[in-house]
Design an enzyme around this catalytic site. Structure first.
Site, PDB file in Angstrom:
ATOM      1  N   ARG A 115    -170.615  -7.556  38.354  1.00 10.31           N
ATOM      2  CA  ARG A 115    -171.637  -6.735  38.870  1.00 10.31           C
ATOM      3  C   ARG A 115    -171.250  -5.487  39.263  1.00 10.31           C
ATOM      4  O   ARG A 115    -169.853  -5.212  39.534  1.00 10.31           O
ATOM      5  CB  ARG A 115    -172.397  -7.405  40.084  1.00 10.31           C
ATOM      6  CG  ARG A 115    -172.964  -8.699  39.444  1.00 10.31           C
ATOM      7  CD  ARG A 115    -173.598  -9.402  40.879  1.00 10.31           C
ATOM      8  NE  ARG A 115    -172.486 -10.109  41.577  1.00 10.31           N
ATOM      9  CZ  ARG A 115    -172.663 -11.060  42.475  1.00 10.31           C
ATOM     10  NH1 ARG A 115    -173.866 -10.936  43.101  1.00 10.31           N
ATOM     11  NH2 ARG A 115    -171.503 -11.194  42.940  1.00 10.31           N
ATOM     12  N   LYS A 132    -169.527  -7.069  46.561  1.00  9.80           N
ATOM     13  CA  LYS A 132    -168.849  -8.212  47.317  1.00  9.80           C
ATOM     14  C   LYS A 132    -168.372  -7.631  48.499  1.00  9.80           C
ATOM     15  O   LYS A 132    -167.962  -6.374  48.456  1.00  9.80           O
ATOM     16  CB  LYS A 132    -167.943  -9.083  46.448  1.00  9.80           C
ATOM     17  CG  LYS A 132    -168.613  -9.778  45.320  1.00  9.80           C
ATOM     18  CD  LYS A 132    -169.746 -10.657  45.973  1.00  9.80           C
ATOM     19  CE  LYS A 132    -169.012 -11.943  46.869  1.00  9.80           C
ATOM     20  NZ  LYS A 132    -169.970 -12.892  47.456  1.00  9.80           N
ATOM     21  N   TYR A 181    -172.978  -6.988  50.138  1.00  6.00           N
ATOM     22  CA  TYR A 181    -172.708  -8.441  50.966  1.00  6.00           C
ATOM     23  C   TYR A 181    -171.582  -8.566  51.847  1.00  6.00           C
ATOM     24  O   TYR A 181    -170.597  -8.278  51.331  1.00  6.00           O
ATOM     25  CB  TYR A 181    -173.007  -9.260  49.777  1.00  6.00           C
ATOM     26  CG  TYR A 181    -174.120  -9.518  49.024  1.00  6.00           C
ATOM     27  CD1 TYR A 181    -175.299 -10.130  49.696  1.00  6.00           C
ATOM     28  CD2 TYR A 181    -174.247  -9.308  47.755  1.00  6.00           C
ATOM     29  CE1 TYR A 181    -176.463 -10.102  48.819  1.00  6.00           C
ATOM     30  CE2 TYR A 181    -175.407  -9.222  46.998  1.00  6.00           C
ATOM     31  CZ  TYR A 181    -176.560  -9.487  47.615  1.00  6.00           C
ATOM     32  OH  TYR A 181    -177.732  -9.668  46.983  1.00  6.00           O
ATOM     33  N   HIS A 218    -171.232 -11.512  54.416  1.00  4.52           N
ATOM     34  CA  HIS A 218    -170.836 -13.110  54.873  1.00  4.52           C
ATOM     35  C   HIS A 218    -169.842 -12.980  55.607  1.00  4.52           C
ATOM     36  O   HIS A 218    -168.916 -14.138  55.467  1.00  4.52           O
ATOM     37  CB  HIS A 218    -170.697 -13.554  53.487  1.00  4.52           C
ATOM     38  CG  HIS A 218    -171.858 -13.582  52.290  1.00  4.52           C
ATOM     39  ND1 HIS A 218    -172.901 -14.111  52.605  1.00  4.52           N
ATOM     40  CD2 HIS A 218    -171.974 -13.008  51.273  1.00  4.52           C
ATOM     41  CE1 HIS A 218    -173.690 -13.916  51.327  1.00  4.52           C
ATOM     42  NE2 HIS A 218    -173.034 -13.287  50.631  1.00  4.52           N
ATOM     43  N   GLU A 255    -177.319  -9.190  53.187  1.00  3.91           N
ATOM     44  CA  GLU A 255    -177.879 -10.558  53.180  1.00  3.91           C
ATOM     45  C   GLU A 255    -178.637 -10.424  54.601  1.00  3.91           C
ATOM     46  O   GLU A 255    -179.601 -11.373  54.511  1.00  3.91           O
ATOM     47  CB  GLU A 255    -176.767 -11.684  53.251  1.00  3.91           C
ATOM     48  CG  GLU A 255    -175.875 -11.546  54.292  1.00  3.91           C
ATOM     49  CD  GLU A 255    -174.817 -10.979  54.312  1.00  3.91           C
ATOM     50  OE1 GLU A 255    -173.748 -10.823  54.969  1.00  3.91           O
ATOM     51  OE2 GLU A 255    -174.594 -10.052  53.191  1.00  3.91           O
ATOM     52  N   SER A 296    -185.373 -33.690  54.922  1.00  3.42           N
ATOM     53  CA  SER A 296    -184.046 -33.835  54.897  1.00  3.42           C
ATOM     54  C   SER A 296    -183.451 -34.421  56.201  1.00  3.42           C
ATOM     55  O   SER A 296    -183.318 -33.938  57.178  1.00  3.42           O
ATOM     56  CB  SER A 296    -183.408 -32.451  54.720  1.00  3.42           C
ATOM     57  OG  SER A 296    -182.005 -32.414  54.623  1.00  3.42           O
ATOM     58  N   ILE A 325    -171.708 -21.803  49.241  1.00  6.65           N
ATOM     59  CA  ILE A 325    -170.278 -21.613  49.567  1.00  6.65           C
ATOM     60  C   ILE A 325    -170.229 -20.240  49.972  1.00  6.65           C
ATOM     61  O   ILE A 325    -168.959 -20.062  50.970  1.00  6.65           O
ATOM     62  CB  ILE A 325    -169.576 -21.566  48.259  1.00  6.65           C
ATOM     63  CG1 ILE A 325    -168.207 -22.019  48.530  1.00  6.65           C
ATOM     64  CG2 ILE A 325    -169.844 -20.740  47.271  1.00  6.65           C
ATOM     65  CD1 ILE A 325    -167.736 -23.290  49.253  1.00  6.65           C
ATOM     66  N   ASP A 326    -170.962 -19.118  49.801  1.00 11.66           N
ATOM     67  CA  ASP A 326    -170.763 -17.860  50.421  1.00 11.66           C
ATOM     68  C   ASP A 326    -170.505 -17.859  52.100  1.00 11.66           C
ATOM     69  O   ASP A 326    -169.975 -17.095  52.757  1.00 11.66           O
ATOM     70  CB  ASP A 326    -172.049 -16.763  50.037  1.00 11.66           C
ATOM     71  CG  ASP A 326    -171.294 -16.127  48.760  1.00 11.66           C
ATOM     72  OD1 ASP A 326    -170.218 -15.643  48.749  1.00 11.66           O
ATOM     73  OD2 ASP A 326    -172.332 -15.850  48.081  1.00 11.66           O
ATOM     74  N   VAL A 372    -167.938 -21.527  43.330  1.00 13.71           N
ATOM     75  CA  VAL A 372    -167.849 -20.140  43.106  1.00 13.71           C
ATOM     76  C   VAL A 372    -168.742 -19.210  43.745  1.00 13.71           C
ATOM     77  O   VAL A 372    -169.701 -19.109  43.606  1.00 13.71           O
ATOM     78  CB  VAL A 372    -167.794 -19.819  41.464  1.00 13.71           C
ATOM     79  CG1 VAL A 372    -167.645 -18.272  41.305  1.00 13.71           C
ATOM     80  CG2 VAL A 372    -166.927 -20.704  40.699  1.00 13.71           C
TER      81      VAL A 372
END
Length: 362
Positions: free
Chosen positions: A15, A75, A94, A96, A118, A220, A269-270, A298
């Site tokens: 990207r 990223k 992003y 994270h 985010e 859940s 996973i991020d 990933v």
């Protein structure tokens, strides 16, 4: 304002944070745009297109980092980029940070104004810059899971849609947010048996109405998770708490009860992942086997579809970038509450409560 767009260096990242059309708009507003050569090539955007849009193409990425007031990325900065960050610089990407304590330390030390895609909020409290990548990751998770279920990849040999006279594969989705809903949509479309678990009964009711009983919706809780996961051919982890570290909702002992050759795809996973046995992988080595189960985790999954992901991301970021360019960073943050909520670090401090809590700064 000088905007710097370095080429992404994360393994397998395709990207780019700015398209030629977005570049043209920023230049028309008076910004100077520096783009690293070939930054957009894999996503289908040539250097000639950026040059025609008014960008200056730069071969050495360090020149971009040194000159830019605002770094625009996809990223988070990686360790090789930490030394390139300039004191007091603004970065829009992003981040994270809940899963990246070392990066957080660097941003604080260098007084970086870190605006995280985010955590930028829309007027309705949604997360418009997270949404397109969550949608892509949700849809891709089913494609990826189906691929690794194939026998030649070590999977159990289950066809998710089955054929007449056989049971279709069982897909279990934990989390019914944006990514979870899109995973459900793809799994149903492929003809799988689908179970989805969430804590929010409104989300479950919505899915039940949308699919008219074709999807099993469950609260859940540990009992439901254990029984559904044990029967899953494909488990999708899609639990998100914005900016915070993802909670572990599937224990390793539960994973160990899955049939050999089953597959797990953890979209969370991020933010650290929501499955106890998960650890980050890469596009070069996307899976590993634990408890006889194939694990895929990933962090930059949408890079598999770089052009679609780039277009989706930049459509979402454009109005916020335009605000930053046309009004200046300080004024834009003061005037737009949703953009201001994107600020995770400023003046050497972590300013987003969930991130501060996750990293032990609160």
């Amino acid at each position: 304002m000088t905007i710097g767009v370095p080429k992404e260096i994360k393994i397998g990242e395709t990207r780019v944070s700015m398209t030629p059309s977005l570049c043209r708009r920023c230049v028309s507003l008076g910004a100077r745009v520096l783009i690293e050569k070939r930054a957009g090539v894999v996503a289908g955007f040539t250097d000639a297109e950026y040059r025609a849009a008014g960008a200056t193409l730069v071969g050495d990425p360090s020149r971009i980092w040194r000159a830019a007031d605002l770094i625009l990325k996809v990223k988070e900065p990686l360790p090789d980029e930490y030394s390139l960050l300039q004191d007091g610089q603004t970065i829009f990407t992003y981040l994270h940070l809940a899963a990246g304590p070392e990066l957080a330390k660097v941003l604080l030390k260098k007084n970086i104004l870190g605006i995280a895609y985010e955590t930028v909020e829309g007027v309705d409290g949604s997360f418009p810059l997270l949404k397109p990548m969550s949608q892509i990751a949700g849809r891709l998770s089913i494609q990826i899971g189906a691929y690794f279920l194939q026998s030649q990849h070590g999977g159990s040999g289950v066809l998710l849609g089955g054929i007449p006279g056989t049971m279709p594969g069982h897909v279990v989705v934990v989390g019914a947010g944006n990514s979870g809903r899109h995973a459900v949509q793809m799994a149903v479309g492929m003809g799988a048996r689908v179970s989805v678990l969430d804590l929010d009964t409104r989300r479950l009711e919505s899915l039940d109405m949308e699919y008219r009983g074709r999807v099993v919706t469950l609260m859940s809780n540990p009992a439901n998770i254990e029984s559904e996961v044990a029967d899953a051919d494909l488990l999708i982890g899609a639990v998100l708490i914005p900016a915070a570290k993802a909670p572990i909702v599937v224990k390793a002992k539960t994973v160990a009860r899955m049939r050999p050759g089953s597959v797990i795809v953890d979209i969370a996973i991020d933010q650290g992942g929501c499955i106890e046995s998960i650890r980050p992988t890469s596009h070069e080595k996307p899976v590993y086997n634990e408890h006889g189960v194939i694990h895929y985790a990933v962090p930059n999954m949408p890079a598999l579809v770089g052009r679609t992901a780039t277009l989706g991301l930049t459509q979402a970021t454009e109005p916020y970038l335009v605000m930053l360019v046309s009004r200046g960073v300080d004024r834009a943050l003061a005037e737009h509450e949703g953009l201001h909520r994107g600020v995770n670090t400023r003046g050497g401090k972590i300013t987003y409560p969930a991130v501060a809590k996750a990293l032990g700064y609160a």
